[in-house]
Design a protein around this motif. Structure first.
Motif: not given
Length: 372
Positions: A118-132
């Motif tokens: 899921p696009i939202a899940d992919d982005l959430l994971g990246r924001l949560a890691s701080g990489r994005t």
């Protein structure tokens, strides 16, 4: 049946505060923040990496099953208090709160990337890691109930211009509302970011231009934007408390050390009265900010509590920093002293995510106390 808000800090929250404050003491000194502001590139991405990647703070609001820490708004509020005390030039409010909350509005999104995630899940994971770093592309001034600007969707491409976007200069992805009612994820390298003159040098704003930019549909924009701005406004009060608390603490310290007629200036009764009044206001601001964070964490009575916090926070933070500047005397008027950064942050925050007047008007509607 609603319960009374818990305004006290838990042991875990105090430990989190201590860890964040230690990090900021080591990596976010006033002279460094001023130097970055002078350079025209204020964002401290090494500090952001330490906060987001090293300490995992970017993912506090993201559930564990979606790649985050699974904490609550109470913990995020503690972080924002400390970031406010340091006027830290990092995109925490923009990315870890506002953009993250917008993505959390899509818990069961069936819109998937080519890899099946899921696009939202992919982005959430990246924001949560701080990489994005993610930014919701609506003006920083917009109140939770305000009308936001949408760009034009034409042949699957986005066209238009959005102004007053905080932290757009360091965003990796922007969440852009379009006129078809959807919210789209747009990579930053597909847009043009033009800096705008910003009073707050530690949280710059910019104009974002889209000229045929491709976007990935996340879902309906309206509920996502409303949720994001609502949570952002509630937690902004914690940042404003941090700013005001720094102003009070530093002013008291300075007046104890500064001498006039061979006695500490802080011993003058007129100044004692001013500081006592300011202390009462700052303590009340802490209570309002804590109540907003607790309400967002529990989901109880959030509309009223957030409106109360924002109606109270802005004038107190501005007054505290104005008093700090005046009571520091000549040194307070210099660029070398950091008090001007706090005054500018307080002034900018006073119109961010809705003015105090806008929140008072919303509160009047909520409690049925409209003007005659």
């Amino acid at each position: 049946m609603s319960t009374q808000p818990d305004l006290l800090y838990t042991e875990e929250e105090e430990a989190l505060r201590a860890a964040v404050r230690d990090l900021l003491d080591d990596h976010c000194d006033a002279a460094g923040v001023i130097a970055r502001a002078e350079s025209g590139t204020p964002h401290d991405l090494s500090l952001w990496k330490a906060l987001a990647d090293g300490m995992g703070l970017a993912g506090l609001l993201v559930p564990e099953e979606r790649g985050g820490q699974g904490a609550t708004h109470r913990e995020a509020a503690v972080v924002l208090e400390e970031l406010g005390r340091a006027v830290a030039p990092v995109p925490y409010l923009s990315s870890a709160v506002v953009a993250t909350e917008a993505l959390l509005a899509f818990p069961h999104s069936r819109l998937r990337s080519s890899g099946g995630t899921p696009i939202a899940d992919d982005l959430l994971g990246r924001l949560a890691s701080g990489r994005t770093i993610g930014v919701l592309a609506v003006g920083l001034h917009l109140a939770p109930g305000g009308a936001f600007t949408s760009v034009r969707l034409e042949n699957g491409r986005l066209h238009g211009e959005l102004t007053g976007i905080a932290d757009a200069a360091v965003a990796d992805v922007l969440l852009v509302p379009a006129d078809d009612g959807g919210l789209y994820a747009v990579d930053a390298d597909a847009v043009t970011v033009t800096p705008q003159v910003s009073l707050d040098l530690t949280r710059p704003v910019a104009t974002v231009g889209l000229d045929g930019a491709p976007g990935r549909l996340l879902g309906p924009a309206e509920p996502a934007v409303r949720r994001a701005l609502h949570a952002g406004a509630g937690l902004l009060a914690s940042e404003q408390f941090g700013v005001a608390d720094w102003a009070l603490t530093e002013t008291v310290r300075y007046l104890k050390e500064r001498k006039q007629f061979n006695r500490p200036v802080g011993g003058f009764q007129a100044l004692k009265h001013r500081l006592a009044q300011l202390w009462l206001e700052v303590v009340n601001l802490r209570a309002a900010a804590r109540a907003a964070a607790d309400a967002l964490a529990t989901g109880e009575d959030t509309d009223v509590t957030v409106a109360v916090a924002q109606a109270y926070a802005a004038p107190v933070a501005v007054r505290a920093t104005e008093e700090a500047l005046q009571l520091h005397g000549g040194i307070g008027m210099t660029w070398e002293h950091p008090v001007h950064l706090y005054l500018k942050r307080a002034k900018a925050d006073s119109i961010a995510l809705g003015t105090a007047g806008a929140h008072r008007a919303a509160l009047a509607e909520l409690v049925d106390l409209r003007a005659p």
